[in-house]
Write an enzyme that holds these catalytic residues in place. Structure first.
Site, PDB file in Angstrom:
ATOM      1  N   LYS A  53       0.957  -1.241  -0.120  1.00 47.19           N
ATOM      2  CA  LYS A  53       0.084   0.007   0.035  1.00 47.19           C
ATOM      3  C   LYS A  53       0.948   1.375  -0.054  1.00 47.19           C
ATOM      4  O   LYS A  53       2.090   1.184   0.445  1.00 47.19           O
ATOM      5  CB  LYS A  53      -0.991  -0.127   1.251  1.00 47.19           C
TER       6      LYS A  53
ATOM      7  N   TYR B  44     -12.343  -2.259  -2.952  1.00 49.84           N
ATOM      8  CA  TYR B  44     -12.773  -2.063  -1.569  1.00 49.84           C
ATOM      9  C   TYR B  44     -14.414  -2.173  -1.414  1.00 49.84           C
ATOM     10  O   TYR B  44     -14.825  -1.467  -0.338  1.00 49.84           O
ATOM     11  CB  TYR B  44     -12.223  -1.215  -0.700  1.00 49.84           C
TER      12      TYR B  44
ATOM     13  N   ASN C 110      -1.605  -0.455   7.447  1.00 45.10           N
ATOM     14  CA  ASN C 110      -0.829  -1.684   7.700  1.00 45.10           C
ATOM     15  C   ASN C 110      -0.030  -2.269   6.468  1.00 45.10           C
ATOM     16  O   ASN C 110      -0.081  -3.438   6.313  1.00 45.10           O
ATOM     17  CB  ASN C 110      -1.945  -2.479   8.186  1.00 45.10           C
TER      18      ASN C 110
ATOM     19  N   HIS D  79      -1.924  -5.441   1.420  1.00 48.80           N
ATOM     20  CA  HIS D  79      -3.233  -5.979   1.064  1.00 48.80           C
ATOM     21  C   HIS D  79      -2.959  -7.384   0.756  1.00 48.80           C
ATOM     22  O   HIS D  79      -2.083  -7.704  -0.416  1.00 48.80           O
ATOM     23  CB  HIS D  79      -4.055  -5.177   0.088  1.00 48.80           C
TER      24      HIS D  79
ATOM     25  N   GLU E 233     -10.345  -9.470  -7.536  1.00 45.93           N
ATOM     26  CA  GLU E 233      -9.394  -8.614  -7.234  1.00 45.93           C
ATOM     27  C   GLU E 233      -8.121  -8.545  -8.582  1.00 45.93           C
ATOM     28  O   GLU E 233      -7.575  -7.660  -8.736  1.00 45.93           O
ATOM     29  CB  GLU E 233      -8.418  -8.470  -6.053  1.00 45.93           C
TER      30      GLU E 233
HETATM   31  P1  IDP Z   1      -7.639  -7.014   5.354  1.00 44.76           P
HETATM   32  O1  IDP Z   1      -6.765  -5.944   4.616  1.00 44.76           O
HETATM   33  O2  IDP Z   1      -6.693  -7.710   6.634  1.00 44.76           O
HETATM   34  O3  IDP Z   1      -8.323  -7.923   4.575  1.00 44.76           O
HETATM   35  P2  IDP Z   1     -10.283  -5.877   5.923  1.00 44.76           P
HETATM   36  O4  IDP Z   1     -11.119  -6.249   7.063  1.00 44.76           O
HETATM   37  O5  IDP Z   1     -10.571  -6.322   4.686  1.00 44.76           O
HETATM   38  O6  IDP Z   1      -8.707  -6.312   6.131  1.00 44.76           O
HETATM   39  O7  IDP Z   1     -10.189  -4.144   5.675  1.00 44.76           O
HETATM   40  C1  IDP Z   1      -9.508  -3.624   4.852  1.00 44.76           C
HETATM   41  C2  IDP Z   1      -8.424  -2.413   5.174  1.00 44.76           C
HETATM   42  O8  IDP Z   1      -9.211  -1.504   6.019  1.00 44.76           O
HETATM   43  C3  IDP Z   1      -7.581  -2.978   6.126  1.00 44.76           C
HETATM   44  O9  IDP Z   1      -6.126  -3.592   5.690  1.00 44.76           O
HETATM   45  C4  IDP Z   1      -7.198  -1.600   6.991  1.00 44.76           C
HETATM   46  O10 IDP Z   1      -6.385  -1.047   6.389  1.00 44.76           O
HETATM   47  C5  IDP Z   1      -8.595  -1.086   6.981  1.00 44.76           C
HETATM   48  N1  IDP Z   1      -9.264  -1.127   7.991  1.00 44.76           N
HETATM   49  C6  IDP Z   1      -9.992  -2.213   8.559  1.00 44.76           C
HETATM   50  N2  IDP Z   1     -10.712  -1.975   9.683  1.00 44.76           N
HETATM   51  C7  IDP Z   1     -10.510  -0.628   9.921  1.00 44.76           C
HETATM   52  C8  IDP Z   1     -10.800   0.124  11.030  1.00 44.76           C
HETATM   53  O11 IDP Z   1     -11.700  -0.137  11.866  1.00 44.76           O
HETATM   54  N3  IDP Z   1     -10.467   1.498  10.984  1.00 44.76           N
HETATM   55  C9  IDP Z   1      -9.642   1.845   9.937  1.00 44.76           C
HETATM   56  N4  IDP Z   1      -9.367   1.200   8.790  1.00 44.76           N
HETATM   57  C10 IDP Z   1      -9.529  -0.065   9.003  1.00 44.76           C
HETATM   58 MG    MG Z   2      -9.572  -7.821   3.355  1.00 43.08          MG
END
Ligand code: IDP
Ligand code: MG
Length: 137
Positions: free
Chosen positions: A11, A51, A114, A117, A128
Site C-alpha cells: 500500500k 474495496y 498496515n 493487502h 481483485e
Molecule cells: P484485510 O486488509 O486484513 O483484509 P479488511 O477487513 O478487508 O482487512 O479491511 C481492509 C483494510 O481496511 C484493512 O487492511 C485496514 O487498512 C482498513 N481497516 C479495516 N478496519 C478498519 C478500521 O476499523 N478503521 C480503519 N481502517 C480499517
Molecule cells: Mg480484506
C-alpha cells in the site's frame, strides 16, 4: 493443497517508507512466485471497486482516501495455498494483534496504515486480480 494465485498490494504507506523490497524479499524467501508486478496510483473508482465489500463501513472514506494517496505496488503472487499463506505472512489486520515476524507485526502500528493487502479467498483473489491485471489471470 492447491496452487493458488492471490493479489498482494504494498500500500502507499509501504511504498513511501521504502518497504517494497522488504515485502518482496519475504514473499520470495517463503517460496512464492511473482507472476506480475506493477507500480501504479489508483483512481478513486478503481479503489472503490477494489474495496466494494467495505462500502458501508464507517472507515470506507478514509480507506479510499489512503489507498489513492500515492503509488502502490500490485502483484500477482502464486504458490501452494498462497492465499492463506500470504495472509499468515502479512499478519492480522490490526497491527496491534499482528504477530512479530509477520509483515504487519514488524512494520506497522495502526490499522489504517498496515503496509499490505492480500486477497482473503479464492473468489476475492479472482475478482481483485481481474481489477488490477485484467484478462491476465
Ligand atoms: P484485510 O486488509 O486484513 O483484509 P479488511 O477487513 O478487508 O482487512 O479491511 C481492509 C483494510 O481496511 C484493512 O487492511 C485496514 O487498512 C482498513 N481497516 C479495516 N478496519 C478498519 C478500521 O476499523 N478503521 C480503519 N481502517 C480499517
Ligand atoms: Mg480484506
Amino acid at each position: 493443497m492447491a496452487d493458488q494465485k492471490t493479489l498482494i498490494l504494498v500500500k502507499p504507506d509501504g511504498v513511501a517508507r521504502g518497504l517494497v523490497g522488504e515485502v518482496i524479499a519475504r514473499i520470495e524467501r517463503k517460496g512464492y512466485r511473482l507472476e506480475a508486478l506493477e507500480l501504479t496510483t489508483l483512481e478513486r473508482a478503481t479503489a472503490e471497486e477494489h474495496y466494494a465489500e467495505h462500502t458501508d463501513k464507517p472507515f470506507f472514506g478514509e480507506l479510499v482516501e489512503f489507498i489513492t494517496s500515492g503509488p502502490l505496488v500490485a502483484m500477482c503472487v502464486s504458490g501452494e495455498d498462497a492465499i492463506t499463506g500470504m495472509r499468515t505472512l502479512m499478519g492480522a489486520t490490526n497491527p496491534l494483534e499482528a504477530t512479530p515476524g509477520s509483515i504487519r507485526g514488524d512494520f506497522a502500528t495502526i490499522i489504517g496504515e498496515n503496509i499490505v493487502h492480500g486477497s482473503d479467498s479464492p473468489e476475492s483473489a479472482a475478482r481483485e486480480l481481474g481489477i488490477f491485471f485484467p484478462g491476465r489471470f
